[in-house]
Every structure is written in C-alpha cells, then in structure tokens.
Design a protein around this motif. Structure first.
Motif, short mmCIF file in Angstrom:
data_model
loop_
_atom_site.label_atom_id
_atom_site.label_comp_id
_atom_site.label_asym_id
_atom_site.label_seq_id
_atom_site.Cartn_x
_atom_site.Cartn_y
_atom_site.Cartn_z
N HIS A 52 46.40 -37.45 -3.75
CA HIS A 52 45.22 -37.12 -3.95
C HIS A 52 44.67 -37.96 -5.37
O HIS A 52 45.49 -37.79 -6.28
CB HIS A 52 45.00 -35.62 -3.97
CG HIS A 52 45.32 -35.11 -2.66
ND1 HIS A 52 44.29 -34.83 -1.67
CD2 HIS A 52 46.20 -34.16 -2.38
CE1 HIS A 52 44.90 -34.35 -0.64
NE2 HIS A 52 46.06 -33.83 -1.11
N SER A 58 45.12 -40.42 1.26
CA SER A 58 44.91 -38.89 0.88
C SER A 58 44.64 -37.89 2.19
O SER A 58 44.59 -36.79 2.03
CB SER A 58 43.42 -38.75 0.18
OG SER A 58 42.38 -39.46 0.91
N THR A 81 53.15 -33.06 2.22
CA THR A 81 51.94 -32.59 2.11
C THR A 81 51.96 -31.39 1.28
O THR A 81 52.59 -30.38 1.31
CB THR A 81 51.14 -32.04 3.38
OG1 THR A 81 50.77 -33.23 4.03
CG2 THR A 81 49.89 -31.57 3.18
N TRP A 85 46.85 -28.05 -2.12
CA TRP A 85 45.72 -28.71 -1.99
C TRP A 85 45.00 -28.55 -0.60
O TRP A 85 43.89 -28.64 -0.46
CB TRP A 85 45.85 -30.38 -1.91
CG TRP A 85 46.16 -30.82 -3.41
CD1 TRP A 85 47.43 -30.88 -3.91
CD2 TRP A 85 45.25 -31.71 -4.18
NE1 TRP A 85 47.38 -31.53 -5.10
CE2 TRP A 85 45.90 -32.09 -5.23
CE3 TRP A 85 43.92 -31.92 -4.17
CZ2 TRP A 85 45.45 -32.60 -6.37
CZ3 TRP A 85 43.14 -32.52 -5.29
CH2 TRP A 85 44.07 -33.01 -6.31
N GLU A 86 45.65 -27.42 0.22
CA GLU A 86 45.26 -27.26 1.58
C GLU A 86 44.92 -25.90 1.82
O GLU A 86 45.39 -24.80 1.26
CB GLU A 86 46.41 -27.83 2.52
CG GLU A 86 46.88 -29.22 2.36
CD GLU A 86 45.98 -30.24 2.75
OE1 GLU A 86 45.04 -29.90 3.71
OE2 GLU A 86 46.09 -31.21 2.37
N PRO A 115 49.05 -27.70 -7.73
CA PRO A 115 48.87 -29.15 -7.34
C PRO A 115 49.05 -30.15 -8.86
O PRO A 115 49.03 -29.52 -9.79
CB PRO A 115 47.08 -29.10 -7.19
CG PRO A 115 47.00 -27.65 -6.57
CD PRO A 115 47.89 -26.98 -7.28
N TRP A 118 47.11 -29.98 -12.30
CA TRP A 118 46.23 -28.91 -12.06
C TRP A 118 45.05 -28.74 -12.76
O TRP A 118 43.95 -28.33 -12.28
CB TRP A 118 47.13 -27.73 -12.03
CG TRP A 118 46.56 -26.17 -11.60
CD1 TRP A 118 46.66 -25.06 -12.34
CD2 TRP A 118 45.79 -26.00 -10.61
NE1 TRP A 118 45.95 -23.96 -11.99
CE2 TRP A 118 45.40 -24.56 -10.77
CE3 TRP A 118 45.38 -26.51 -9.50
CZ2 TRP A 118 44.46 -23.90 -9.93
CZ3 TRP A 118 44.51 -25.93 -8.62
CH2 TRP A 118 44.11 -24.34 -8.95
N LYS A 122 41.37 -28.11 -10.83
CA LYS A 122 41.07 -26.95 -10.48
C LYS A 122 39.90 -26.62 -10.43
O LYS A 122 39.42 -25.80 -9.37
CB LYS A 122 41.89 -26.03 -11.38
CG LYS A 122 41.69 -25.63 -12.80
CD LYS A 122 42.55 -24.69 -13.32
CE LYS A 122 42.22 -24.58 -14.83
NZ LYS A 122 43.25 -23.66 -15.50
N LEU A 125 38.75 -28.34 -7.05
CA LEU A 125 39.35 -27.67 -5.77
C LEU A 125 39.21 -26.38 -5.70
O LEU A 125 39.14 -26.06 -4.34
CB LEU A 125 41.03 -28.02 -6.02
CG LEU A 125 41.74 -27.75 -4.98
CD1 LEU A 125 41.57 -28.86 -3.73
CD2 LEU A 125 43.36 -28.22 -5.38
N TYR A 126 39.27 -25.60 -6.57
CA TYR A 126 39.04 -24.03 -6.25
C TYR A 126 38.19 -23.24 -7.49
O TYR A 126 38.60 -22.72 -8.24
CB TYR A 126 40.50 -23.18 -6.50
CG TYR A 126 41.37 -23.76 -5.27
CD1 TYR A 126 41.17 -23.17 -3.95
CD2 TYR A 126 42.50 -24.45 -5.37
CE1 TYR A 126 41.95 -23.74 -3.03
CE2 TYR A 126 43.44 -24.73 -4.41
CZ TYR A 126 43.14 -24.52 -3.24
OH TYR A 126 44.10 -25.00 -2.18
#
Length: 350
Positions: A52, A58, A81, A85-86, A115, A118, A122, A125-126
């Motif tokens: 990523h 990716s 994986t 990230w998922e 991740p 991070w 972050k 991503l979140y």
C-alpha cells in the motif's frame, strides 16, 4: 548432490509486482505475463505480495482475477494481505468472486496487526474509528467465518418484487476456507494458525522467542514444528495444515555475465542485515541463496526450515527487470526444481 529421498511436492513463486509510477500499467502487465510463464513452466502456484502506498501491487485480488482469465491451472495466492487495511466482509466478497472466476484456485494469505506506518495513514484509512479498530487475531477470525459462509445477520429472503437477500456473504465459494493461509513470523502466530485451521506461510523474516539461538533456519524449523503440533492437538483436518516456505533464491545457470553481476550486487547489499537480529524484537532475515541450481539445492537440503516442508514459494527479488524474472523462473522450473525432486505439473503427476 543433495539427498532426493524426500522430493519437493509443490513449487511456487512470489512477486511484489513492481511498477514504474510513470507507467504502472506496464508493470501490472509484466506481472500477468510472469504468471502466464509460470503456468507454462509447470509451477504449482504464483503468489502476490500486497503493498500500500508503494510501487508494488496494492490490489492483488484484482490482479488475481485478471490472471485467472489468462491461466487455467496455476494456483494464485496472496502472501500476504494485511487485514488491518481491509474490511473483512468486503474482502471476503471479493475473494469468493475471484475464486469462482478462477475455478477454485485462490489461496488467500493474510496477517494481522497495525498497518505499516500507522500514524501516517490512519487519518485517511479510518478517519472516524482509528482508535477503535481491532487489529488482533479477532479480525482474521471474523474474516475466516465470513469466508466459510457463516450467518452474519438474521434477515434474509425476498423484499419487494425482485430484491432477494442472503444472511451470509455472497457469492459463497465452497472450499475457499480450507485454502486460507496465515503469514506467521513468530512461534505465537504459528501456534495460533495451527489451532485455528489456517495453512502456514513461513517466509524469509521471522522473530525468535526469548532465549533462542539466533539461527534463522533452526528458529524457522522450531516454528513450523510448533504449528504442526498445535494443529494436531486441536484436531485440524489435513487439508488445513499445509506449510509453505518462502526464501529468496536466485539461480544463475542461464544468466548472462551482466545478470550475474547485478544479482550478486543485490545479494551483497542485503546480506549484512542477516548477520545479527535487528531491532527490539530481534527480527531475523534469511540469507538470499544465489548460485547454480545445484549449489542452491545443496544449501536448501541443509536448511533446517526447508527440511520441514514439501512445498515452497520462492520469492523473486524486488527490483529486477522482466527479462531477469524470465531467466530466474525458467532456471527454477527446469533446473532447481528437478534438483529438489520436483516435477512440473503435467509431467506425470496431477
């Protein structure tokens, strides 16, 4: 010559799918061509690393879907994986779809944990839940349940005239759960994988337990044995207890002088990190194996970790050119594999 009383049963390779950011399509096409070559050479499997915000693949699920339409036999997997990230439900949907398109050839390998880097990602991503996200084994357990087709909600059935709903992840691909792998680098993770019905991916990076001698091969051997003991103790079926080893091997049998020089420089640059454990967790790196196929086979048969497995996914070096990968894969399939007792698919075996 090495002892061939225990032949290698399955031979695979692993690639990062490197690409030029100015022309990423060419790099992805090269990866697909490498997978097609692997099938022609008789390899049992092709595995994709998952990167990523880097210049490597990716979206391995999309690449596997494309590869599934350009091949007919070779198994396709991810190694690995990172589930941090998922969204496990969405990933389960995508993998089941791809597995059906591939005719049941997908081998998802996963790992858990925060991740990479991070704190730098972050917020994207979140953005609303970074502090609440669970990156423990519970995340991969949830993913496995979803892949297995367990019920996710009470509601199902028809609503309105045409809308029909399921109470499990759709599509469901029978057998995919048995082909889930866990990328374990520590004894704790290896034992957890064995207890929870995952196949084991053991690569060229591991973490020893406190007090263990800093011998990569012996530590890897110990982790594999701990995995098998945990799987047996928990009554896991045999189809969920496969072990694959992933070392970097660079056969030079048919390499040009320029290629041999480049390969040796690559190995020389990476070798110092193998001299001693690195960082607070004492991370250990395996040495890259370079030389003729006969020389590499001798080193593998003397490797305590290799002695524990009957299938491998040899890792291709990160930064080489397409023609280098063609040479390396061809030598692996035609020289190194046979030196390890392996036979290509279609050569007298299923």
């Amino acid at each position: 010559m090495p002892d061939q009383n225990r032949p290698l049963r399955k031979l695979g390779f692993l690639t990062i799918g490197l690409f030029d950011p100015a022309n990423p399509a060419a790099g992805h096409e090269s990866t697909l061509q490498v997978i097609e070559l692997g099938e022609r050479l008789g390899f049992d499997s092709a595995w994709l690393r998952h990167r990523h915000l880097q210049f490597g693949i990716s979206s391995p699920v999309a690449v596997m879907a494309a590869a599934s339409q350009r091949t007919s036999r070779i198994e396709l997997g991810t190694a690995v994986t990172p589930l941090g990230w998922e969204n496990p439900l969405r990933l389960a949907e995508d993998l089941a779809t791809t597995d059906l398109l591939a005719g049941g050839r997908i081998n998802p390998g996963v790992s858990v944990g925060e991740p990479m880097q991070w704190d730098t990602v972050k917020h994207e991503l979140y953005p609303d839940s970074a502090g609440e996200e669970d990156f423990s084994y519970a995340r991969v357990e949830r993913f496995a349940r979803l892949v297995a087709g367990e019920v996710v909600r009470d509601f199902s059935g028809k609503q309105g005239v045409v809308e029909e709903f399921s109470n499990r992840v759709e599509p469901h691909s029978p057998g995919l759960r048995d082909r889930l792998w866990y990328g374990a680098a520590s004894r704790k993770s290896a034992v957890w994988a064995g207890e929870n019905g995952f196949n084991l991916l053991s690569s060229s990076v591991i973490f020893p337990d406190a007090g263990e001698e800093p011998d990569f091969a012996r530590v890897q051997q110990s982790q594999i044995r701990a995995y098998r003991a945990a799987a047996a103790a928990s009554g896991q079926p045999q189809e969920r207890t496969r072990v694959s080893q992933g070392l970097v091997v660079i056969p030079t049998d048919s390499a040009s002088a320029a290629q041999r020089e480049k390969y040796q420089r690559y190995v020389d640059e990476r070798t110092p990190r193998t001299a001693a454990p690195q960082g607070p967790r004492k991370m250990m790196f395996a040495k890259d194996l370079i030389g003729t196929s006969e020389q590499i086979a001798e080193q593998l048969y003397a490797h305590a970790g290799f002695q524990e497995v009957d299938e491998v996914a040899f890792a291709l070096p990160f930064s080489f050119e397409h023609e280098d990968y063609v040479q390396i894969l061809t030598d692996i399939a035609t020289r190194l594999g046979p030196a390890l007792g392996w036979e290509p698919a279609g050569a007298g075996r299923a």
